[in-house]
Design a protein around this motif. Structure first.
Motif, mmCIF file in Angstrom:
data_model
loop_
_atom_site.group_PDB
_atom_site.id
_atom_site.type_symbol
_atom_site.label_atom_id
_atom_site.label_comp_id
_atom_site.label_asym_id
_atom_site.label_seq_id
_atom_site.Cartn_x
_atom_site.Cartn_y
_atom_site.Cartn_z
ATOM 1 N N ALA A 66 0.862 -1.280 0.124
ATOM 2 C CA ALA A 66 -0.212 0.106 0.059
ATOM 3 C C ALA A 66 0.741 1.375 0.069
ATOM 4 O O ALA A 66 0.208 2.383 -0.199
ATOM 5 C CB ALA A 66 -1.033 -0.061 1.300
ATOM 6 N N MET A 67 2.177 1.329 0.052
ATOM 7 C CA MET A 67 2.832 2.266 0.323
ATOM 8 C C MET A 67 3.481 2.937 -0.928
ATOM 9 O O MET A 67 3.850 2.242 -1.870
ATOM 10 C CB MET A 67 4.087 1.943 1.231
ATOM 11 N N PRO A 68 2.967 4.275 -1.169
ATOM 12 C CA PRO A 68 3.437 4.981 -2.576
ATOM 13 C C PRO A 68 4.921 5.364 -2.225
ATOM 14 O O PRO A 68 5.441 5.549 -1.224
ATOM 15 C CB PRO A 68 2.574 6.084 -2.355
ATOM 16 N N PRO A 69 5.637 5.542 -3.421
ATOM 17 C CA PRO A 69 6.854 5.970 -3.364
ATOM 18 C C PRO A 69 6.951 7.332 -2.667
ATOM 19 O O PRO A 69 6.202 8.344 -2.721
ATOM 20 C CB PRO A 69 7.255 6.347 -4.731
ATOM 21 N N GLN A 70 8.122 7.678 -1.811
ATOM 22 C CA GLN A 70 8.323 8.822 -1.050
ATOM 23 C C GLN A 70 9.224 9.650 -1.970
ATOM 24 O O GLN A 70 10.413 9.263 -1.966
ATOM 25 C CB GLN A 70 8.717 8.564 0.294
ATOM 26 N N ASN A 71 9.198 10.918 -1.994
ATOM 27 C CA ASN A 71 10.127 11.969 -2.739
ATOM 28 C C ASN A 71 11.017 12.569 -1.676
ATOM 29 O O ASN A 71 10.817 13.785 -1.237
ATOM 30 C CB ASN A 71 9.283 13.002 -3.232
ATOM 31 N N LEU A 72 11.920 11.820 -1.086
ATOM 32 C CA LEU A 72 12.926 12.103 -0.038
ATOM 33 C C LEU A 72 14.074 12.124 -0.954
ATOM 34 O O LEU A 72 14.483 11.270 -1.902
ATOM 35 C CB LEU A 72 13.024 11.307 0.856
ATOM 36 N N ASN A 73 14.999 13.344 -0.651
ATOM 37 C CA ASN A 73 16.746 13.297 -1.054
ATOM 38 C C ASN A 73 17.414 12.597 -0.429
ATOM 39 O O ASN A 73 16.966 11.893 0.893
ATOM 40 C CB ASN A 73 16.943 14.745 -1.296
ATOM 41 N N ASP A 74 18.825 12.466 -0.645
ATOM 42 C CA ASP A 74 19.758 11.316 0.026
ATOM 43 C C ASP A 74 19.993 11.897 1.477
ATOM 44 O O ASP A 74 19.855 11.154 2.610
ATOM 45 C CB ASP A 74 21.129 11.524 -0.607
ATOM 46 N N LYS A 75 19.936 13.172 1.711
ATOM 47 C CA LYS A 75 20.223 13.760 3.171
ATOM 48 C C LYS A 75 18.939 13.468 3.925
ATOM 49 O O LYS A 75 19.106 12.956 5.299
ATOM 50 C CB LYS A 75 20.359 15.230 3.048
ATOM 51 N N GLU A 76 17.792 13.752 3.400
ATOM 52 C CA GLU A 76 16.341 13.263 4.329
ATOM 53 C C GLU A 76 16.486 11.789 4.653
ATOM 54 O O GLU A 76 15.910 11.347 5.611
ATOM 55 C CB GLU A 76 15.398 13.730 3.340
ATOM 56 N N ILE A 77 16.873 10.850 3.517
ATOM 57 C CA ILE A 77 16.770 9.396 3.665
ATOM 58 C C ILE A 77 17.679 9.159 4.749
ATOM 59 O O ILE A 77 17.523 8.267 5.681
ATOM 60 C CB ILE A 77 17.155 8.731 2.348
ATOM 61 N N GLN A 78 18.951 9.860 4.736
ATOM 62 C CA GLN A 78 20.080 9.326 5.807
ATOM 63 C C GLN A 78 19.621 9.830 7.102
ATOM 64 O O GLN A 78 19.889 9.050 8.167
ATOM 65 C CB GLN A 78 21.327 10.179 5.584
ATOM 66 N N ASN A 79 19.021 10.805 7.304
ATOM 67 C CA ASN A 79 18.162 11.348 8.681
ATOM 68 C C ASN A 79 17.147 10.347 8.900
ATOM 69 O O ASN A 79 17.194 9.862 10.396
ATOM 70 C CB ASN A 79 17.448 12.561 8.484
ATOM 71 N N VAL A 80 16.345 9.851 8.297
ATOM 72 C CA VAL A 80 15.484 8.891 8.605
ATOM 73 C C VAL A 80 16.185 7.416 9.128
ATOM 74 O O VAL A 80 15.855 6.761 10.116
ATOM 75 C CB VAL A 80 14.526 8.368 7.273
#
Length: 208
Positions: free
Chosen positions: A170-184
């Motif tokens: 059910a999860m749609p693709p998330q528009n995150l950049n590399d920096k945001e992904i690293q924070n997650v």
């Protein structure tokens, strides 16, 4: 040291007033004079601290490339501004600088479907997720993968590629950049270190 000098000065003036037989007036001026000395000392101390802080920040800006190829990391500036400590209490103080950034992203984009305390939602919980050996379905075939940085990034950008067994795609693709992904990712690492009670507290804060 500065406070000791003030005390010595006040004592010396008190002795001098006694030598010149100023006992009648000594009691009238010694207390307000001492109070003013303390006030001026504290103001001077705060001014000195502020000046030192400005000098440190300017030094970091001027020598950013030398100190760090990509500039001064945000967490370094944060530590200087807050004296190396956290301004938040409770479970949030257990999160790293990047983990706190990741927490904000999770609240905005993930929390509706993913809990932080192990409770079940539409998607798998983030509690105990990092480094977990997870069973997923890839192109109709079941396999086991390790939840590492690569898996997290892939799950964020192309979530339908590996669907966790027992959960709907059910999860749609998330528009995150590399920096945001690293924070997650850093946030997930932090959650892994929390106790069950702390994870529940964090989940409650995400609801607020």
């Amino acid at each position: 040291f500065g406070m000791l000098l003030l005390v010595a000065l006040i004592y010396a003036l008190s002795v001098i007033s006694g030598l010149f037989h100023l006992e009648e007036t000594k009691g009238k001026w010694i207390v307000p004079f001492a109070f003013l000395c303390v006030v001026f000392y504290l103001l001077g101390d705060q001014t000195a601290r502020a000046t030192a802080l400005r000098e440190q920040i300017l030094y970091l800006k001027d020598h950013a490339k030398t100190l760090h190829p990509g500039g001064v990391p945000e967490e370094v500036v944060e530590k200087i501004l807050h004296g190396g400590g956290s301004t938040e209490g409770g479970v949030l103080s257990k999160l790293s600088f990047k983990g706190k950034k990741g927490f904000q992203i999770v609240i905005a984009k993930c929390y509706q479907c993913h809990s932080l305390d192990g409770s079940k939602k539409v998607g798998p919980s983030f509690a105990g997720l990092w480094n977990k050996m997870e069973k997923v379905v890839t192109k109709g075939k079941e396999r086991t993968v390790k939840v590492d940085a690569g898996y997290i990034k892939k799950s964020i950008l192309t979530p339908s590629a590996d669907v966790v067994k027992g959960f709907p795609p059910a999860m749609p693709p998330q528009n995150l950049n590399d920096k945001e992904i690293q924070n997650v990712i850093e946030f997930l690492k932090d959650v892994q270190k929390l106790s069950k009670e702390e994870q529940k507290e964090l989940d409650s804060k995400a609801k607020q």
